[in-house]
Write an enzyme that holds these catalytic residues in place. Structure first.
Site, PDB file in Angstrom:
ATOM      1  N   LYS A 210       0.836  -1.196   0.000  1.00 28.49           N
ATOM      2  CA  LYS A 210       0.000   0.000   0.000  1.00 28.49           C
ATOM      3  C   LYS A 210       0.874   1.250   0.000  1.00 28.49           C
ATOM      4  O   LYS A 210       1.524   1.572   0.971  1.00 28.49           O
ATOM      5  CB  LYS A 210      -0.911   0.040   1.218  1.00 28.49           C
ATOM      6  CG  LYS A 210      -1.780   1.260   1.100  1.00 28.49           C
ATOM      7  CD  LYS A 210      -2.413   1.723   2.347  1.00 28.49           C
ATOM      8  CE  LYS A 210      -2.966   3.107   2.141  1.00 28.49           C
ATOM      9  NZ  LYS A 210      -1.941   4.149   2.167  1.00 28.49           N
ATOM     10  N   THR A 264       5.612   6.813  14.267  1.00 27.43           N
ATOM     11  CA  THR A 264       5.649   5.958  15.452  1.00 27.43           C
ATOM     12  C   THR A 264       4.240   5.719  15.971  1.00 27.43           C
ATOM     13  O   THR A 264       3.912   4.619  16.429  1.00 27.43           O
ATOM     14  CB  THR A 264       6.568   6.591  16.519  1.00 27.43           C
ATOM     15  OG1 THR A 264       7.885   6.661  15.957  1.00 27.43           O
ATOM     16  CG2 THR A 264       6.623   5.757  17.788  1.00 27.43           C
ATOM     17  N   GLY A 267       2.680   3.113  13.888  1.00 30.51           N
ATOM     18  CA  GLY A 267       3.445   1.886  14.157  1.00 30.51           C
ATOM     19  C   GLY A 267       2.969   1.217  15.441  1.00 30.51           C
ATOM     20  O   GLY A 267       2.808  -0.008  15.495  1.00 30.51           O
ATOM     21  N   GLU A 284       9.565   0.286  10.783  1.00 23.66           N
ATOM     22  CA  GLU A 284      10.612   1.307  10.624  1.00 23.66           C
ATOM     23  C   GLU A 284       9.919   2.637  10.852  1.00 23.66           C
ATOM     24  O   GLU A 284       9.118   3.074  10.021  1.00 23.66           O
ATOM     25  CB  GLU A 284      11.216   1.193   9.217  1.00 23.66           C
ATOM     26  CG  GLU A 284      12.602   1.768   9.144  1.00 23.66           C
ATOM     27  CD  GLU A 284      12.593   3.208   8.679  1.00 23.66           C
ATOM     28  OE1 GLU A 284      12.474   4.103   9.554  1.00 23.66           O
ATOM     29  OE2 GLU A 284      12.683   3.433   7.467  1.00 23.66           O
ATOM     30  N   CYS A 318      13.330   9.950   7.607  1.00 24.84           N
ATOM     31  CA  CYS A 318      13.186   9.419   8.965  1.00 24.84           C
ATOM     32  C   CYS A 318      14.501   9.500   9.729  1.00 24.84           C
ATOM     33  O   CYS A 318      14.504   9.674  10.944  1.00 24.84           O
ATOM     34  CB  CYS A 318      12.654   7.996   8.926  1.00 24.84           C
ATOM     35  SG  CYS A 318      13.548   6.954   7.783  1.00 24.84           S
ATOM     36  N   GLU A 415       9.663  14.498  16.345  1.00 20.87           N
ATOM     37  CA  GLU A 415      10.017  14.450  14.931  1.00 20.87           C
ATOM     38  C   GLU A 415       9.173  15.482  14.173  1.00 20.87           C
ATOM     39  O   GLU A 415       7.947  15.437  14.223  1.00 20.87           O
ATOM     40  CB  GLU A 415       9.744  13.049  14.374  1.00 20.87           C
ATOM     41  CG  GLU A 415      10.151  12.923  12.925  1.00 20.87           C
ATOM     42  CD  GLU A 415       9.950  11.514  12.379  1.00 20.87           C
ATOM     43  OE1 GLU A 415       8.855  10.960  12.554  1.00 20.87           O
ATOM     44  OE2 GLU A 415      10.901  10.989  11.772  1.00 20.87           O
TER      45      GLU A 415
END
Ligand code: NAP
Ligand code: MG
Length: 503
Positions: A210, A264, A267, A284, A318, A415
């Site tokens: 995807k 994150t 994730g 990742e 990243c 981030e």
């Protein structure tokens, strides 16, 4: 024109006094492949008004669609399929059906398909580079010299492993896992597709990939390439979508393995969803990587490395070196040189080969960056942004930095994923290491010094998956990449990158 070389990059000053990042941050090996693709600006790329999803070797229309836009112009490029339950069921079923035959093929035969895909990526490199730049906003020089050549290299590299898997896992007969659900981000669209597909296919798995909502077009070209090389139907399926598609895919009962690259937050949600199942998982995720500059480093090189570390791909990286830690005795000098260098970076039309920073990938990402700029101004102060205008249409953020940042500040902790640098200082190597590690992330780091022994000592102390020495953002298919702590787990690249796809 004066040219100065610094190992990985070349800084060029032209007659107008503009500086630009001329060399790509790729290995010489990758650079050699870049020579295959002459200047891409001259190629006219056909973009269809609509694209279906790629399921069981065919493009399939869906009733629901969504737009993908060019972030540099806000023009709609095309409409793509919004895949729902029906399409995900069909794609997973196709991958399931294709799996036994694909897994049973001799490795050498699977390798041949991967070699053909790699060659076709090279042959269509100009078109892919332009499309990547139009759909995602990154400078054409980066798509042309970094993303597309490296995507081809990943397929070449893993093609070579397909018939040598028993040497990757000595002492046992490695087996593929089955159907892999792979969700990828928008910052390196085709390259991330290659990172995910190439090792999975080499190992004998079948895939449902995807692409990210804002950058589906190169993955759909890759689907065409799969057709061109006669890849058996169902071995690779590409399901585009926005909103629910990723969740539907990773939660599907017919999936054996999930691989995700992205934030994150998502994730963690995926880890929770997968935890009660037998699915294997690799993640990742984000980063807040430190780029550490010691006083004994070549400061001009280090400044080039700081620029490369945070302003490459608009900071949508990243492993971006988003925190620079500078030894206190040279802090003033480094910041002055850095501002001078930042003033020479060209921000604007991503299709212009002299552009250094292109468009921010989406309105949503620009809003996120601007939120952090506001928070940083309130908390840290010391804001500086390079001068110059940006186009009136599109999403733009000129390169900027915050000076005098403390570890507790939001811009040092979270981030941002944009061209925003947090500048901090340190007095001793121990303090540099402590500050660098003071983050929930652990994806990458950079160390700039003249002393080999210092590099080795610092690199050992750093909790980061990749540590670059006197360079930054250099990628190569042979070297593993991945994180510690909240940056995720599992490795991509190199022989390590095969492990998450073998049982
Ligand atoms: P994101 O929130 O991580 O979303 C990425 C993808 O995950 C989307 O394509 C989405 O697809 C899918 N997704 C969302 N929820 C899911 C779920 N529960 N299960 C499975 N898939 C799911 O990325 P973003 O919103 O584009 O960017 C937000 C931030 O992520 C950025 O500011 C940056 O900090 C970070 N980021 C990191 C990387 C990296 O390389 N580590 C890359 C991009 C972004 P659907 O919408 O179709 O569900
Ligand atoms: Mg787009």
């Amino acid at each position: 024109m004066t040219t100065a070389t610094n190992g990985s990059r070349t800084a060029v000053d032209d007659a107008q006094g503009h500086g630009r990042l001329a060399g790509p941050p790729v290995s010489e090996w990758a650079a050699a492949f870049a020579a295959y693709a002459p200047a891409p600006e001259s190629v006219k790329v056909e973009i269809a008004p609509a694209y279906g999803a790629f399921i069981n070797g065919r493009f399939v229309e869906t009733s629901a669609t969504f737009e993908t836009v060019n972030p540099a112009t806000e023009a709609v490029l095309s409409r793509v399929a919004a895949c729902g339950e029906e399409e995900i069921d069909a794609a997973v079923a196709a991958a399931r059906e294709a799996f036994p035959k694909w897994a049973a093929l001799p490795g050498r035969e699977r390798g041949k398909y991967l070699f053909r895909i790699a060659r076709r990526i090279q042959e269509r490199a100009r078109e892919l580079a332009i499309l990547e730049t139009m759909d995602g906003g990154k400078p054409i020089r980066e798509s042309r010299d970094v993303d597309i050549p490296l995507a081809a290299l990943h397929f070449f590299y893993y093609a070579g492993w397909a018939d040598k898997l028993k040497y990757a896992v000595p002492g046992r007969e490695p087996k593929p896992l089955g159907v892999c659900a792979q969700v990828i981000p928008w910052n390196f669209p085709l390259l991330m597709a290659a990172w995910k597909l190439a090792p999975a296919l080499a190992c004998g798995n079948t895939c449902v990939l995807k692409p990210a909502e804002t950058t589906p077009l190169t993955a759909l070209r890759l689907a065409e390439i799969c057709q061109e090389v006669d890849l058996p139907p169902g071995v690779v399926n590409i399901v585009t979508g926005a909103g629910e598609t990723g969740r539907l895919l990773v939660e599907h009962g017919g999936v054996d393995k999930v691989a995700f690259t992205g934030s994150t937050g998502v994730g963690k949600r995926i880890a929770k969803a997968v935890a009660p199942t037998k699915k294997r998982l690799t993640l990742e995720l984000g980063g807040k990587s430190a780029n550490i500059v010691f006083a004994d480093a070549s400061l001009d090189q280090a400044v080039e490395g700081i620029v490369q570390g945070i302003y490459f791909n608009q900071g949508h990286v990243c492993c971006a070196g988003s925190r620079v830690l500078v030894e206190e005795s040279v802090l003033g000098e480094v910041v002055e040189k850095l501002k001078h260098r930042m003033s020479t970076l060209r921000v604007g039309d991503p299709l212009d080969k002299n552009t250094d920073l292109g468009a921010i990938n989406s309105r949503a990402q620009l809003d996120r960056i601007e939120h952090y700029l506001g928070a940083g101004r309130e908390e840290a102060g010391g804001f500086w942004q390079s001068p110059g205008d940006v186009p009136t249409k599109g999403y733009w953020c000129k390169p900027c930095l915050f000076e005098g940042v403390q570890p507790s500040h939001v811009v040092a902790r979270e981030e941002i994923f944009g061209p925003v640098l947090a500048v901090m200082s340190f007095r001793t190597p121990e303090e540099a290491v402590a500050r660098a590690n003071e983050t929930p992330y652990g994806l990458a780091a950079g160390v700039w010094t003249d002393k080999g022994s210092k590099v080795r000592w610092v690199a050992k102390q750093l909790r980061a998956g990749v540590v670059w020495m006197n360079t930054y953002n250099r990628f190569d298919p042979t070297s593993p990449f991945g994180g510690y702590k909240e940056s995720g787990f599992g490795r991509e690249g190199g022989a390590h990158g095969l492990m998450p796809y073998l049982g």
